[in-house]
Write an enzyme that holds these catalytic residues in place. Sequence first.
Site, PDB file in Angstrom:
ATOM      1  N   GLY A  13      13.103  52.025  75.647  1.00  0.00           N
ATOM      2  CA  GLY A  13      13.921  53.216  75.386  1.00  0.00           C
ATOM      3  C   GLY A  13      13.860  53.791  73.990  1.00  0.00           C
ATOM      4  N   SER A  19      16.945  57.266  68.399  1.00  0.00           N
ATOM      5  CA  SER A  19      17.263  56.520  69.635  1.00  0.00           C
ATOM      6  C   SER A  19      18.147  55.316  69.330  1.00  0.00           C
ATOM      7  CB  SER A  19      15.976  55.998  70.291  1.00  0.00           C
ATOM      8  OG  SER A  19      15.156  57.067  70.696  1.00  0.00           O
ATOM      9  N   ILE A  20      19.124  55.071  70.195  1.00  0.00           N
ATOM     10  CA  ILE A  20      19.974  53.890  70.059  1.00  0.00           C
ATOM     11  C   ILE A  20      19.087  52.630  70.130  1.00  0.00           C
ATOM     12  CG2 ILE A  20      21.771  52.542  71.224  1.00  0.00           C
ATOM     13  CD1 ILE A  20      23.073  55.243  71.998  1.00  0.00           C
ATOM     14  N   ASP A  65       6.750  53.558  82.666  1.00  0.00           N
ATOM     15  CA  ASP A  65       7.700  54.439  83.345  1.00  0.00           C
ATOM     16  C   ASP A  65       8.503  53.511  84.254  1.00  0.00           C
ATOM     17  OD1 ASP A  65       9.005  56.034  85.195  1.00  0.00           O
ATOM     18  OD2 ASP A  65       7.399  57.522  85.280  1.00  0.00           O
ATOM     19  N   VAL A  66       9.809  53.393  83.993  1.00  0.00           N
ATOM     20  CA  VAL A  66      10.605  52.381  84.716  1.00  0.00           C
ATOM     21  C   VAL A  66      10.792  52.714  86.199  1.00  0.00           C
ATOM     22  CG1 VAL A  66      11.819  51.570  82.647  1.00  0.00           C
ATOM     23  CG2 VAL A  66      12.843  53.388  84.041  1.00  0.00           C
ATOM     24  N   ALA A  96      18.786  62.166  83.690  1.00  0.00           N
ATOM     25  CA  ALA A  96      19.281  63.005  84.791  1.00  0.00           C
ATOM     26  C   ALA A  96      18.731  64.395  84.535  1.00  0.00           C
ATOM     27  CB  ALA A  96      20.804  63.042  84.804  1.00  0.00           C
ATOM     28  N   TYR A 156      29.269  65.218  82.231  1.00  0.00           N
ATOM     29  CA  TYR A 156      28.500  63.961  82.301  1.00  0.00           C
ATOM     30  C   TYR A 156      28.079  63.710  83.760  1.00  0.00           C
ATOM     31  CZ  TYR A 156      26.915  59.447  80.524  1.00  0.00           C
ATOM     32  OH  TYR A 156      26.136  58.376  80.143  1.00  0.00           O
ATOM     33  N   LYS A 163      25.963  55.367  85.660  1.00  0.00           N
ATOM     34  CA  LYS A 163      26.423  54.337  84.709  1.00  0.00           C
ATOM     35  C   LYS A 163      27.378  53.359  85.408  1.00  0.00           C
ATOM     36  CE  LYS A 163      24.317  55.494  80.851  1.00  0.00           C
ATOM     37  NZ  LYS A 163      23.077  54.784  80.478  1.00  0.00           N
ATOM     38  N   THR A 194      21.617  61.941  69.908  1.00  0.00           N
ATOM     39  CA  THR A 194      20.225  61.580  70.221  1.00  0.00           C
ATOM     40  C   THR A 194      19.622  62.655  71.128  1.00  0.00           C
ATOM     41  OG1 THR A 194      20.835  60.409  72.223  1.00  0.00           O
ATOM     42  CG2 THR A 194      20.802  59.112  70.191  1.00  0.00           C
ATOM     43  N   LEU A 195      18.345  62.490  71.423  1.00  0.00           N
ATOM     44  CA  LEU A 195      17.638  63.421  72.313  1.00  0.00           C
ATOM     45  C   LEU A 195      18.328  63.502  73.677  1.00  0.00           C
ATOM     46  CD1 LEU A 195      14.952  64.934  71.843  1.00  0.00           C
ATOM     47  CD2 LEU A 195      13.800  63.087  73.078  1.00  0.00           C
TER      48      LEU A 195
HETATM   49  P1  NAP Z   1      17.057  58.652  73.785  1.00  0.00           P
HETATM   50  O1  NAP Z   1      16.649  58.372  72.402  1.00  0.00           O
HETATM   51  O2  NAP Z   1      16.632  59.966  74.374  1.00  0.00           O
HETATM   52  O3  NAP Z   1      16.631  57.441  74.710  1.00  0.00           O
HETATM   53  C1  NAP Z   1      16.540  57.548  76.120  1.00  0.00           C
HETATM   54  C2  NAP Z   1      15.271  56.864  76.506  1.00  0.00           C
HETATM   55  O4  NAP Z   1      15.118  56.764  77.926  1.00  0.00           O
HETATM   56  C3  NAP Z   1      14.055  57.627  76.001  1.00  0.00           C
HETATM   57  O5  NAP Z   1      13.196  56.736  75.320  1.00  0.00           O
HETATM   58  C4  NAP Z   1      13.452  58.139  77.293  1.00  0.00           C
HETATM   59  O6  NAP Z   1      12.087  58.438  77.216  1.00  0.00           O
HETATM   60  C5  NAP Z   1      13.755  56.970  78.187  1.00  0.00           C
HETATM   61  N1  NAP Z   1      13.407  57.261  79.589  1.00  0.00           N
HETATM   62  C6  NAP Z   1      13.828  58.301  80.363  1.00  0.00           C
HETATM   63  N2  NAP Z   1      13.231  58.225  81.574  1.00  0.00           N
HETATM   64  C7  NAP Z   1      12.431  57.117  81.553  1.00  0.00           C
HETATM   65  C8  NAP Z   1      11.554  56.517  82.482  1.00  0.00           C
HETATM   66  N3  NAP Z   1      11.368  57.003  83.718  1.00  0.00           N
HETATM   67  N4  NAP Z   1      10.883  55.385  82.109  1.00  0.00           N
HETATM   68  C9  NAP Z   1      11.036  54.864  80.882  1.00  0.00           C
HETATM   69  N5  NAP Z   1      11.842  55.395  79.950  1.00  0.00           N
HETATM   70  C10 NAP Z   1      12.533  56.511  80.288  1.00  0.00           C
HETATM   71  O7  NAP Z   1      18.661  58.661  73.904  1.00  0.00           O
HETATM   72  P2  NAP Z   1      19.767  57.530  73.623  1.00  0.00           P
HETATM   73  O8  NAP Z   1      21.029  58.270  73.474  1.00  0.00           O
HETATM   74  O9  NAP Z   1      19.316  56.600  72.585  1.00  0.00           O
HETATM   75  O10 NAP Z   1      19.869  56.770  75.030  1.00  0.00           O
HETATM   76  C11 NAP Z   1      19.686  55.395  75.176  1.00  0.00           C
HETATM   77  C12 NAP Z   1      20.708  54.816  76.139  1.00  0.00           C
HETATM   78  O11 NAP Z   1      21.994  54.875  75.536  1.00  0.00           O
HETATM   79  C13 NAP Z   1      20.818  55.536  77.465  1.00  0.00           C
HETATM   80  O12 NAP Z   1      21.022  54.598  78.502  1.00  0.00           O
HETATM   81  C14 NAP Z   1      22.059  56.383  77.266  1.00  0.00           C
HETATM   82  O13 NAP Z   1      22.672  56.744  78.490  1.00  0.00           O
HETATM   83  C15 NAP Z   1      22.896  55.407  76.479  1.00  0.00           C
HETATM   84  N6  NAP Z   1      24.040  55.973  75.785  1.00  0.00           N
HETATM   85  C16 NAP Z   1      23.880  57.010  74.914  1.00  0.00           C
HETATM   86  C17 NAP Z   1      24.977  57.524  74.262  1.00  0.00           C
HETATM   87  C18 NAP Z   1      24.839  58.681  73.314  1.00  0.00           C
HETATM   88  O14 NAP Z   1      25.823  59.343  73.012  1.00  0.00           O
HETATM   89  N7  NAP Z   1      23.645  58.964  72.801  1.00  0.00           N
HETATM   90  C19 NAP Z   1      26.255  56.985  74.478  1.00  0.00           C
HETATM   91  C20 NAP Z   1      26.392  55.915  75.364  1.00  0.00           C
HETATM   92  C21 NAP Z   1      25.278  55.420  76.013  1.00  0.00           C
HETATM   93  P3  NAP Z   1      11.706  60.030  77.307  1.00  0.00           P
HETATM   94  O15 NAP Z   1      12.231  60.653  76.063  1.00  0.00           O
HETATM   95  O16 NAP Z   1      10.230  60.018  77.425  1.00  0.00           O
HETATM   96  O17 NAP Z   1      12.350  60.601  78.529  1.00  0.00           O
END
Ligand code: NAP
Length: 256
Positions: A13, A19-20, A65-66, A96, A156, A163, A194-195
């Site tokens: 991820g 990214s987190i 790709d998961v 999503a 959301y 989730k 984040t993205l």
């Molecule tokens: P992020 O940097 O955009 O990370 C999301 C990651 O998921 C990206 O690396 C993305 O790759 C990957 N992904 C999407 N579809 C995929 C697939 N089919 N196969 C493999 N990888 C895939 O955003 P983030 O906020 O750090 O998100 C990380 C996690 O934290 C997520 O589960 C998110 O729901 C959770 N979270 C985020 C927040 C927040 O506010 N940011 C809060 C709570 C929880 P691509 O860019 O190529 O799609």
Amino acid sequence: MSQLEGKLGIVFGVANKRSIAWAIAQAWHRAGARLAFTYQGERLKENVEELVGTFGPDTLLLPCDVTKDEDIDRVFAEVGAKFGQLHLLLHSVAFAPKAALEGEFINTSREAFRISHDVSAYSLIALARGAAPLMTAGGSIVAMTYYGSEKVVPHYNVMGVAKASLESSTRYLAYDLGTKKIRVNCISAGPVNTLAARGIAGFTEMLNHYEAHSPLRRNVLPEELGATGTFLASDGAAAITGQVLYVDCGYQIMGM
Ligand code: NAP
């Protein structure tokens, strides 16, 4: 000795430096863990390559790709060949379709529901199944979730439902893998810019709302998620499994 000295981990991820997954990977690395990484597609390869290169030129970086079982099989075969064993896995992956995060939940299409659950929830089961045979000395699996799983957070939408599935899957996996000393937990993070987050309509409003209403009157910092990720990966959390830990400046306790 550093908390995670000698531990071998894999991180799913990292898209960029915001990214987190990157915050937690850096914390795991600082605590002494050796890490492998995956990225989704060629689009992100260069970006992720540059980041993980900072951990050393021989850092394992694999496409995955998961939603593809063959990708997952190949990743764990290659990690097994390189590391021989695994102790840590970070699931920080969600998706999503944008339209599903903008309008009303009632309009969620069958396809948006399917893909959201496949990428964001089923993938944890598939990755845990791939990792478990390598976690021969026990392990810690950590997944990222959000409060929209249990309360309605406007926009959301289907991601909240995915989730909820992820958190429930965490509990069932914790039960299945407990006898192998593999722990499975979720970190429920407050909003982080984040993205993925920017795809949610009204995300800035969400940041402002947390700042105004959480007991700590601020938003969580990425390095604080890194610290919690390190705790969950460490022996300090040896008796914690199947849990959702809120790292959200206390927002989850509020009723109004
Ligand atoms: P992020 O940097 O955009 O990370 C999301 C990651 O998921 C990206 O690396 C993305 O790759 C990957 N992904 C999407 N579809 C995929 C697939 N089919 N196969 C493999 N990888 C895939 O955003 P983030 O906020 O750090 O998100 C990380 C996690 O934290 C997520 O589960 C998110 O729901 C959770 N979270 C985020 C927040 C927040 O506010 N940011 C809060 C709570 C929880 P691509 O860019 O190529 O799609």
